[in-house]
Scaffold this motif. Sequence first.
Motif, PDB file in Angstrom:
ATOM      1  N   GLY A 102       0.835  -1.190   0.000  1.00 41.72           N
ATOM      2  CA  GLY A 102       0.000   0.000   0.000  1.00 41.72           C
ATOM      3  C   GLY A 102       0.873   1.243   0.000  1.00 41.72           C
ATOM      4  N   ALA A 103       0.238   2.389  -0.082  1.00 38.59           N
ATOM      5  CA  ALA A 103       0.979   3.645  -0.027  1.00 38.59           C
ATOM      6  C   ALA A 103       1.687   3.745   1.318  1.00 38.59           C
ATOM      7  N   HIS A 104       2.889   4.304   1.296  1.00 40.90           N
ATOM      8  CA  HIS A 104       3.683   4.454   2.523  1.00 40.90           C
ATOM      9  C   HIS A 104       3.171   5.686   3.266  1.00 40.90           C
ATOM     10  N   VAL A 105       2.052   5.495   3.969  1.00 42.33           N
ATOM     11  CA  VAL A 105       1.417   6.574   4.712  1.00 42.33           C
ATOM     12  C   VAL A 105       1.229   6.148   6.163  1.00 42.33           C
ATOM     13  N   GLU A 106       1.076   7.150   7.023  1.00 38.38           N
ATOM     14  CA  GLU A 106       0.852   6.876   8.438  1.00 38.38           C
ATOM     15  C   GLU A 106      -0.433   6.067   8.613  1.00 38.38           C
ATOM     16  N   GLY A 107      -0.347   5.022   9.421  1.00 39.25           N
ATOM     17  CA  GLY A 107      -1.523   4.210   9.720  1.00 39.25           C
ATOM     18  C   GLY A 107      -1.700   2.984   8.857  1.00 39.25           C
ATOM     19  N   PHE A 108      -0.930   2.865   7.777  1.00 41.77           N
ATOM     20  CA  PHE A 108      -1.105   1.705   6.886  1.00 41.77           C
ATOM     21  C   PHE A 108      -0.785   0.394   7.601  1.00 41.77           C
ATOM     22  N   ALA A 109       0.400   0.298   8.181  1.00 47.39           N
ATOM     23  CA  ALA A 109       0.798  -0.947   8.852  1.00 47.39           C
ATOM     24  C   ALA A 109      -0.140  -1.274  10.008  1.00 47.39           C
ATOM     25  N   GLU A 110      -0.566  -0.252  10.745  1.00 47.69           N
ATOM     26  CA  GLU A 110      -1.478  -0.467  11.863  1.00 47.69           C
ATOM     27  C   GLU A 110      -2.828  -1.000  11.382  1.00 47.69           C
ATOM     28  N   ALA A 111      -3.288  -0.512  10.234  1.00 43.81           N
ATOM     29  CA  ALA A 111      -4.555  -0.998   9.675  1.00 43.81           C
ATOM     30  C   ALA A 111      -4.455  -2.471   9.309  1.00 43.81           C
ATOM     31  N   ILE A 112      -3.320  -2.872   8.764  1.00 42.10           N
ATOM     32  CA  ILE A 112      -3.126  -4.273   8.380  1.00 42.10           C
ATOM     33  C   ILE A 112      -3.073  -5.155   9.626  1.00 42.10           C
ATOM     34  N   VAL A 113      -2.399  -4.689  10.662  1.00 44.63           N
ATOM     35  CA  VAL A 113      -2.333  -5.436  11.920  1.00 44.63           C
ATOM     36  C   VAL A 113      -3.731  -5.596  12.508  1.00 44.63           C
ATOM     37  N   SER A 114      -4.517  -4.555  12.455  1.00 42.95           N
ATOM     38  CA  SER A 114      -5.886  -4.613  12.971  1.00 42.95           C
ATOM     39  C   SER A 114      -6.714  -5.664  12.236  1.00 42.95           C
ATOM     40  N   ILE A 115      -6.573  -5.708  10.928  1.00 39.30           N
ATOM     41  CA  ILE A 115      -7.290  -6.718  10.130  1.00 39.30           C
ATOM     42  C   ILE A 115      -6.797  -8.116  10.488  1.00 39.30           C
ATOM     43  N   ALA A 116      -5.486  -8.280  10.615  1.00 37.28           N
ATOM     44  CA  ALA A 116      -4.926  -9.593  10.960  1.00 37.28           C
ATOM     45  C   ALA A 116      -5.505 -10.095  12.278  1.00 37.28           C
ATOM     46  N   ARG A 117      -5.638  -9.195  13.241  1.00 42.65           N
ATOM     47  CA  ARG A 117      -6.159  -9.587  14.563  1.00 42.65           C
ATOM     48  C   ARG A 117      -7.640  -9.973  14.508  1.00 42.65           C
ATOM     49  N   GLN A 118      -8.380  -9.440  13.539  1.00 47.50           N
ATOM     50  CA  GLN A 118      -9.784  -9.821  13.388  1.00 47.50           C
ATOM     51  C   GLN A 118      -9.907 -11.308  13.044  1.00 47.50           C
ATOM     52  N   PHE A 119      -8.936 -11.810  12.296  1.00 49.86           N
ATOM     53  CA  PHE A 119      -8.994 -13.189  11.823  1.00 49.86           C
ATOM     54  C   PHE A 119      -8.101 -14.141  12.609  1.00 49.86           C
ATOM     55  N   ASP A 120      -7.160 -13.581  13.367  1.00 56.28           N
ATOM     56  CA  ASP A 120      -6.260 -14.378  14.193  1.00 56.28           C
ATOM     57  C   ASP A 120      -6.040 -13.623  15.503  1.00 56.28           C
ATOM     58  N   PRO A 121      -6.894 -13.874  16.507  1.00 61.23           N
ATOM     59  CA  PRO A 121      -6.786 -13.142  17.776  1.00 61.23           C
ATOM     60  C   PRO A 121      -5.422 -13.270  18.452  1.00 61.23           C
ATOM     61  N   SER A 122      -4.670 -14.314  18.142  1.00 62.19           N
ATOM     62  CA  SER A 122      -3.348 -14.497  18.745  1.00 62.19           C
ATOM     63  C   SER A 122      -2.243 -13.844  17.912  1.00 62.19           C
ATOM     64  N   PHE A 123      -2.606 -13.092  16.876  1.00 59.11           N
ATOM     65  CA  PHE A 123      -1.614 -12.473  15.994  1.00 59.11           C
ATOM     66  C   PHE A 123      -0.652 -11.598  16.786  1.00 59.11           C
ATOM     67  N   ASP A 124       0.640 -11.761  16.521  1.00 53.44           N
ATOM     68  CA  ASP A 124       1.699 -11.028  17.220  1.00 53.44           C
ATOM     69  C   ASP A 124       2.230  -9.930  16.304  1.00 53.44           C
ATOM     70  N   ALA A 125       1.897  -8.686  16.603  1.00 52.82           N
ATOM     71  CA  ALA A 125       2.301  -7.558  15.762  1.00 52.82           C
ATOM     72  C   ALA A 125       3.818  -7.393  15.669  1.00 52.82           C
ATOM     73  N   SER A 126       4.552  -7.939  16.631  1.00 55.90           N
ATOM     74  CA  SER A 126       6.017  -7.805  16.587  1.00 55.90           C
ATOM     75  C   SER A 126       6.632  -8.650  15.469  1.00 55.90           C
ATOM     76  N   THR A 127       5.859  -9.528  14.861  1.00 50.83           N
ATOM     77  CA  THR A 127       6.373 -10.372  13.775  1.00 50.83           C
ATOM     78  C   THR A 127       6.189  -9.731  12.398  1.00 50.83           C
ATOM     79  N   VAL A 128       5.550  -8.572  12.337  1.00 54.17           N
ATOM     80  CA  VAL A 128       5.291  -7.909  11.063  1.00 54.17           C
ATOM     81  C   VAL A 128       6.610  -7.449  10.448  1.00 54.17           C
ATOM     82  N   GLU A 129       6.765  -7.723   9.160  1.00 56.32           N
ATOM     83  CA  GLU A 129       7.947  -7.273   8.425  1.00 56.32           C
ATOM     84  C   GLU A 129       7.545  -6.103   7.538  1.00 56.32           C
ATOM     85  N   HIS A 130       8.372  -5.056   7.512  1.00 59.00           N
ATOM     86  CA  HIS A 130       8.115  -3.864   6.700  1.00 59.00           C
ATOM     87  C   HIS A 130       9.211  -3.735   5.652  1.00 59.00           C
ATOM     88  N   ARG A 131       8.805  -3.401   4.426  1.00 56.90           N
ATOM     89  CA  ARG A 131       9.792  -3.175   3.376  1.00 56.90           C
ATOM     90  C   ARG A 131       9.327  -2.014   2.497  1.00 56.90           C
TER      91      ARG A 131
END
Length: 96
Positions: A28-57
Amino acid sequence: MTSAFNAPIPPEQSLIEYPSQFPIKVMGAHVEGFAEAIVSIARQFDPSFDASTVEHRPSKGGNYLGVTITVTATSREQLDELYRTLTTHPMVKVVF
């Protein structure tokens, strides 16, 4: 009418063994809130999702950000709905 493309795949024909760790790349566009939005979606489908494992490039020009999330996949239906949710999010350009 059900087509062959959206017919359920029998578990014995699935290439994925459930549950399993399943990486998903989201761009997605490199804008504030993008990564957080993806983490939020991940947690909707995997309540045990660990945000510290997210890789950014960031892209070479810095205009886009690639985010890799690894969710615990529990079913084909869960993954299909997760992909649908990600691809329809207004900040997301591509999911693979």
